[in-house]
Write an enzyme that holds these catalytic residues in place. Structure first.
Site, PDB file in Angstrom:
ATOM      1  CG  ASP A 111      -8.397 -25.314 -24.806  1.00 12.28           C
ATOM      2  OD1 ASP A 111      -7.871 -26.082 -25.640  1.00 12.28           O
ATOM      3  OD2 ASP A 111      -9.159 -24.382 -25.121  1.00 12.28           O
ATOM      4  CE  LYS A 148     -10.246 -26.042 -31.595  1.00  8.05           C
ATOM      5  NZ  LYS A 148     -10.188 -24.778 -30.840  1.00  8.05           N
ATOM      6  CD  GLN A 183     -11.660 -21.247 -31.230  1.00  6.79           C
ATOM      7  OE1 GLN A 183     -11.895 -22.445 -31.083  1.00  6.79           O
ATOM      8  NE2 GLN A 183     -10.461 -20.792 -31.583  1.00  6.79           N
TER       9      GLN A 183
END
Lengths: 360, 360
Positions: B187, B120, B164
């Site tokens: 997200d 990422k 994460q």
């Protein structure tokens, strides 16, 4: 109101695009032949008592092709729930001196809205819940509505806040509904509650009353949901969508049929459980139903009826006459889902008050 | 990792209850017969350029029973999107001097998580997005995670915050994810965003990256969604459920198949569009697929492969070899949905920065 005969096909053509009317007409043709068989009366004329209706959760649903469906008596079940709520309200008052309170915000002069609000108020009184009401004129400013919602948010004697919809068109429904504190959102319409309803492992604080009432009827009648094919007809924010999410939470395999669906009757025919919530009189025909399916009909549609002194009668989204010969169980209209909505609202208000005071 | 041959049936039996394995075995039987026909190579060996792949939105999908499916090239599309994001990042920087920023919170030492975070970060750099990283030890207290999230929430140079997953087991994932400001929830996992995604007439601030990537692939390939039967396999919070909600927003008729579904292959066989997201190697067999269906395969499953120097290879939830002979279009694994997730994350971060600075 629409002029409509006994389950005529005129409404089906309004729901479906033109190219699909042929199928609807074909389905109706099947139906006419079926109806030319000697008719048997449906069980709706004689509503059996609640105790005799239990369908085992794990047993296969009986095939009722030639027989009559059992009637799922929402009036009876809602009475049971209101009695349960009433007993809990009394227990809570005696134990900790707290009485649950529901506040309703009504804007404008729609007669139907006024009737709904009056009914909710009466229902609160009948179970011992305090009710508060604000009635604002149709030309009120949004700020006034916000002011009252804010007041109810801060008021510890109010445990549920309900904004009667529809609001006047100059108001932003989304921002007004969002102003209701999530802890008092007894309607369950706040997107945070809907999001939690959609997510596995999350719990909404409140579930919208009408779909919750539908599932409650299935539970009370011992109708198994897990692993069943369930079709929800309609995808509204207040019924169809949350009903589908609720069914999925109980491990049904869901499909959602809506106005853009190209072959609704094919998909509906696969369902073990049908929840119809489109607001189209008699849209779902008997030939669309799998023998033995369970039908929860949320529609309440006025249709002309010269025999009635009011000039109209109320019918569901499902053609009851035809469906009750095919289904294993069905909710009547009226007297099915209708009375469950207010019962669930009372139940949600009680839950909110218990949660606020940590009362088990 | 599972030991598995070329689309053997061993995984299907793990997904379904015992009484349903018979059907899976029967389906496999059909398959063996089909595979005994002379094999044609699938298009995966020669990935055509993007421009040649356009399937018309309104035209019926081609029946590809004997031919090969077109390959939906996620690697290519994700490159296009990253180039678009890169151009927009430059334009924004030049116009108002603002550079989008993405903060990643990593807790613990899982190798896979570390790899994802590194990828990422590299992707951010490649398009000119600033990246920030906090790496905490596995035995950190929740308060420390909250402290860093709170800092990123308040930091105007951070426009997206990503925690994460999975978090160490002593941490409450729900409360940590809820701590991320809704305006920086790139997200799209916040229940408020999921709720808005589920509701008609509401707009989520962000849509979860993987399902958004699936729909983006359909869009970029001109594959029509409106009115189509779409089956989503899997109902996870991060892929299956939001994918179904997205498809419904685009007027597909959705069904959701999951581990409790009693006849998955029957339902899957009705689909014009299949999104498979269960994490079961080669679960969906060629015989489960309607000729001409479009397949988006989200699964990335390692299976033993003695021919590979690593000792394993990655396969999807759909048996690619079989499916590419039946479907009209299919995503490969790897190189399909996988690269789209990070591309969508970059796109969401750009969107967030534009929104924060009201930059069009």
């Amino acid at each position: 109101m629409v002029a409509i005969g006994e389950c005529s096909t005129s409404t089906a053509s309004r729901f479906f695009p033109a190219n699909l009317r042929k199928d609807a007409a074909a389905a109706a043709g099947t139906l006419v032949r079926r109806l030319s068989l000697p008719r048997r009366p449906c069980a709706s004329s004689k509503v059996p008592s609640f105790g005799t209706l239990a369908v085992r959760a794990s047993a296969p649903l009986p095939v009722a092709n030639e027989a009559s469906a059992k009637v799922i008596d929402g009036k009876y079940v809602s009475k049971l729930i209101r009695d349960e709520v009433s007993a809990e309200v009394s227990r809570m008052k005696e134990a900790i001196g707290v009485v649950p309170g529901l506040a309703v915000v009504l804007v404008g002069d729609r007669k139907d809205s006024a009737t709904y609000v009056r009914n909710k108020k009466k229902a609160c009184e009948s179970v011992g819940i305090n009710s508060f009401e604000v009635h604002l004129p149709a030309d009120s400013k949004e700020e006034e509505v916000f002011k009252f919602i804010s007041g109810f948010n801060d008021d510890p004697s109010v445990h549920g806040i309900l904004v009667q919809l529809p609001l006047p068109s100059h108001m932003n429904e989304e921002s007004i509904l969002n102003a209701v504190s999530i802890e008092k959102d007894v309607d369950g319409f706040h997107p945070l509650n809907i999001g939690r309803l959609a997510m596995r492992g999350r719990e909404p604080l409140f579930v919208p009353c009408t779909p919750k009432g539908c599932i409650e009827l299935l539970h009370r009648y011992g109708i198994g949901i897990k692993g069943k094919r369930a079709v929800v007809i309609g995808r509204s924010n207040i019924v169809g969508m949350p009903a589908a999410l609720l069914l999925q939470r109980e491990d049904a395999t869901i499909s959602i049929v809506h106005s853009r669906t190209q072959n609704p009757e094919e998909i509906i025919r696969e369902a073990d459980i049908i929840i119809a919530a489109v607001g189209q009189a008699n849209m779902v025909r008997g030939s669309w139903i799998k023998p033995g399916a369970v039908i929860i009909d949320v529609g309440i549609n006025p249709v002309e009826d010269s025999k009635s002194s009011r000039g109209y009668k109320l019918v569901g989204d499902v053609c009851y006459e035809e469906a009750c010969k095919v289904a294993s169980a069905i909710t009547p209209v009226p007297g099915g889902v209708g009375p469950m909505t207010i019962a669930m609202l009372l139940s949600n208000t009680l839950t909110s008050a218990k949660r606020a005071h940590n009362f088990q």
